[in-house]
Design an enzyme around this catalytic site. Structure first.
Site, PDB file in Angstrom:
ATOM      1  N   GLU A  78       1.070 -13.476  12.819  1.00 56.56           N
ATOM      2  CA  GLU A  78       1.434 -11.676  13.221  1.00 56.56           C
ATOM      3  C   GLU A  78       1.396 -10.898  12.416  1.00 56.56           C
ATOM      4  OE1 GLU A  78       2.299 -12.315  15.967  1.00 56.56           O
ATOM      5  OE2 GLU A  78       1.902 -14.502  16.382  1.00 56.56           O
ATOM      6  N   ASN A  81     -11.281  -1.908  -5.648  1.00 54.48           N
ATOM      7  CA  ASN A  81     -10.247  -1.528  -5.898  1.00 54.48           C
ATOM      8  C   ASN A  81     -10.558  -1.125  -7.633  1.00 54.48           C
ATOM      9  OD1 ASN A  81      -7.063  -2.611  -5.156  1.00 54.48           O
ATOM     10  ND2 ASN A  81      -8.376  -0.990  -4.243  1.00 54.48           N
ATOM     11  N   ASP A 113       0.932  -0.854  -0.012  1.00 57.68           N
ATOM     12  CA  ASP A 113      -0.476  -0.115   0.033  1.00 57.68           C
ATOM     13  C   ASP A 113       0.977   1.084  -0.210  1.00 57.68           C
ATOM     14  OD1 ASP A 113      -2.783   1.315  -0.010  1.00 57.68           O
ATOM     15  OD2 ASP A 113      -2.472   1.690   2.468  1.00 57.68           O
ATOM     16  N   GLY A 114       0.411   2.361  -0.939  1.00 55.49           N
ATOM     17  CA  GLY A 114       0.937   3.671  -1.017  1.00 55.49           C
ATOM     18  C   GLY A 114       1.464   4.823  -1.980  1.00 55.49           C
ATOM     19  N   SER A 134      -7.057  -5.424  -5.053  1.00 57.64           N
ATOM     20  CA  SER A 134      -8.939  -5.815  -4.672  1.00 57.64           C
ATOM     21  C   SER A 134     -10.149  -5.925  -4.922  1.00 57.64           C
ATOM     22  CB  SER A 134      -8.422  -5.439  -3.150  1.00 57.64           C
ATOM     23  OG  SER A 134      -9.290  -4.022  -3.482  1.00 57.64           O
TER      24      SER A 134
HETATM   25  C1  IPE Z   1      -5.143  -2.721  -0.712  1.00 61.47           C
HETATM   26  O1  IPE Z   1      -5.036  -1.474  -0.218  1.00 61.47           O
HETATM   27  C2  IPE Z   1      -5.161  -3.558  -1.789  1.00 61.47           C
HETATM   28  C3  IPE Z   1      -3.784  -3.591  -1.980  1.00 61.47           C
HETATM   29  C4  IPE Z   1      -2.703  -3.159  -1.708  1.00 61.47           C
HETATM   30  C5  IPE Z   1      -4.539  -3.889  -3.976  1.00 61.47           C
HETATM   31  P1  IPE Z   1      -6.116  -0.297  -0.277  1.00 61.47           P
HETATM   32  O2  IPE Z   1      -5.764   0.941  -1.081  1.00 61.47           O
HETATM   33  O3  IPE Z   1      -7.390  -0.174  -2.093  1.00 61.47           O
HETATM   34  O4  IPE Z   1      -7.268   0.079   0.769  1.00 61.47           O
HETATM   35  P2  IPE Z   1      -7.790   0.712   2.080  1.00 61.47           P
HETATM   36  O5  IPE Z   1      -9.546   1.344   0.874  1.00 61.47           O
HETATM   37  O6  IPE Z   1      -7.413   2.089   2.037  1.00 61.47           O
HETATM   38  O7  IPE Z   1      -8.202   0.152   2.462  1.00 61.47           O
HETATM   39  C1  IPE Z   2      -1.414   0.718  -3.555  1.00 59.04           C
HETATM   40  O1  IPE Z   2      -1.467   1.906  -3.262  1.00 59.04           O
HETATM   41  C2  IPE Z   2      -1.866  -0.273  -4.772  1.00 59.04           C
HETATM   42  C3  IPE Z   2      -3.524  -0.416  -4.964  1.00 59.04           C
HETATM   43  C4  IPE Z   2      -4.333  -0.530  -4.408  1.00 59.04           C
HETATM   44  C5  IPE Z   2      -3.607  -0.933  -5.903  1.00 59.04           C
HETATM   45  P1  IPE Z   2      -2.213   2.420  -3.516  1.00 59.04           P
HETATM   46  O2  IPE Z   2      -2.844   3.107  -4.590  1.00 59.04           O
HETATM   47  O3  IPE Z   2      -3.724   1.790  -2.272  1.00 59.04           O
HETATM   48  O4  IPE Z   2      -1.537   3.779  -3.013  1.00 59.04           O
HETATM   49  P2  IPE Z   2      -2.805   4.774  -1.723  1.00 59.04           P
HETATM   50  O5  IPE Z   2      -2.901   4.304  -0.162  1.00 59.04           O
HETATM   51  O6  IPE Z   2      -3.563   5.368  -1.980  1.00 59.04           O
HETATM   52  O7  IPE Z   2      -1.261   5.653  -1.443  1.00 59.04           O
HETATM   53 MG    MG Z   3      -4.213   2.629  -0.297  1.00 59.79          MG
END
Ligand code: IPE
Ligand code: IPE
Ligand code: MG
Length: 246
Positions: free
Chosen positions: A208, A69, A21-22, A66
């Site tokens: 964990e 997503n 994530d991020g 997800s």
């Molecule tokens: C979780 O991240 C899904 C993936 C990393 C593929 P999201 O960015 O979609 O999750 P939320 O919306 O912050 O919970």
């Molecule tokens: C994770 O990064 C990748 C996917 C969920 C596909 P994000 O796209 O969720 O990035 P943030 O959380 O918005 O920073």
């Molecule tokens: Mg995210």
């Protein structure tokens, strides 16, 4: 000394799962489009996959997309799907060089045809590899997975293929997308968010959890090593007392 050398190879998680994530925030901080964040995220994927294979982790599962997503803007979804195809094409060599088998979990039929075809191609071409199983969670949602399992089991009970008395945890396990994988031992989530976001709810029952305060494109071998070292310091009691573990 490299931090990764301090990881005890005898006490590795059998199954490591990562919520990557991020990417979006990483790009935003730098004034880039979110797509650039996703692109840079693929570099962290390669480093993580190679490092895990080299140190001897048998199962690595990465949350890449997800079921939720799909609700993102179409442009972002399209970008992610395109990136997936190009990464699969590019990384097949990395998988072969490192003897890694590709696997995928999720509602794969919801993926665009091109992604589905490329994915199956790489899965087919790497199926004899034995060092590590890399599972990509794509169009994956744990609730969707559980609903599917419940439907399949119910149908079998209804048609007298299994009896209701025989439905137990192993039967449920056998009807999940992860049927061939062991339970998750360690779950890492990057970006500082401390939530599960519909990932492997059943499979993390005794995992964990490790929340790392770094955005996915910045995640490197040292962050991975730190999480593994932290995991190795924890006492996994599985409901028992400390004394019983000795
Ligand atoms: C979780 O991240 C899904 C993936 C990393 C593929 P999201 O960015 O979609 O999750 P939320 O919306 O912050 O919970
Ligand atoms: C994770 O990064 C990748 C996917 C969920 C596909 P994000 O796209 O969720 O990035 P943030 O959380 O918005 O920073
Ligand atoms: Mg995210």
């Amino acid at each position: 000394m490299d931090l990764i050398q301090q990881v005890n190879k005898e006490r590795l998680p059998k199954h490591l799962a990562i919520i990557m994530d991020g990417n979006g925030r990483w790009a935003k901080q730098k004034g880039f489009l979110r797509a650039i964040g996703h692109e840079n995220g693929t570099k962290s994927v390669r480093v993580t996959v190679e490092t895990c294979a080299k140190i001897g982790i048998e199962n690595l599962t990465l949350y890449a997309f997800s079921t939720e997503n799909w609700k993102r803007p179409k442009l972002e979804v399209d970008t992610l799907m395109r990136l997936l195809v190009s990464s699969l094409k590019k990384e097949i060599a990395t998988l072969q060089d490192n003897n890694i088998r590709l696997n995928a979990i999720g509602n794969l039929h919801a993926l665009p045809k091109k992604v589905f075809a490329e994915l199956n191609d790489v899965i087919e071409n790497t199926k004899a590899n034995t060092r590590m199983t890399l599972t990509l969670a794509l169009s994956y949602g744990s609730r969707d997975e559980l609903v599917n399992a419940i439907k399949e089991i119910s149908a079998k009970v209804k048609n007298n293929i299994i009896s209701l008395e025989n439905v137990d945890e192993s039967v449920v396990n056998a009807h999940l997308y992860t049927q061939n994988l062991p339970d998750v031992d360690l779950l890492i989530r990057t970006s500082g968010e401390q939530r599960i976001s519909n990932f492997l709810l059943w499979q993390i029952a005794y995992a964990e959890l490790c929340f790392v305060d770094v955005l996915w494109p910045d995640f490197n071998q040292n962050h991975l090593a730190k999480a593994l070292i932290e995991y190795q310091k924890r006492e996994r009691r599985f409901g028992k007392t400390s004394e019983q573990l000795i």
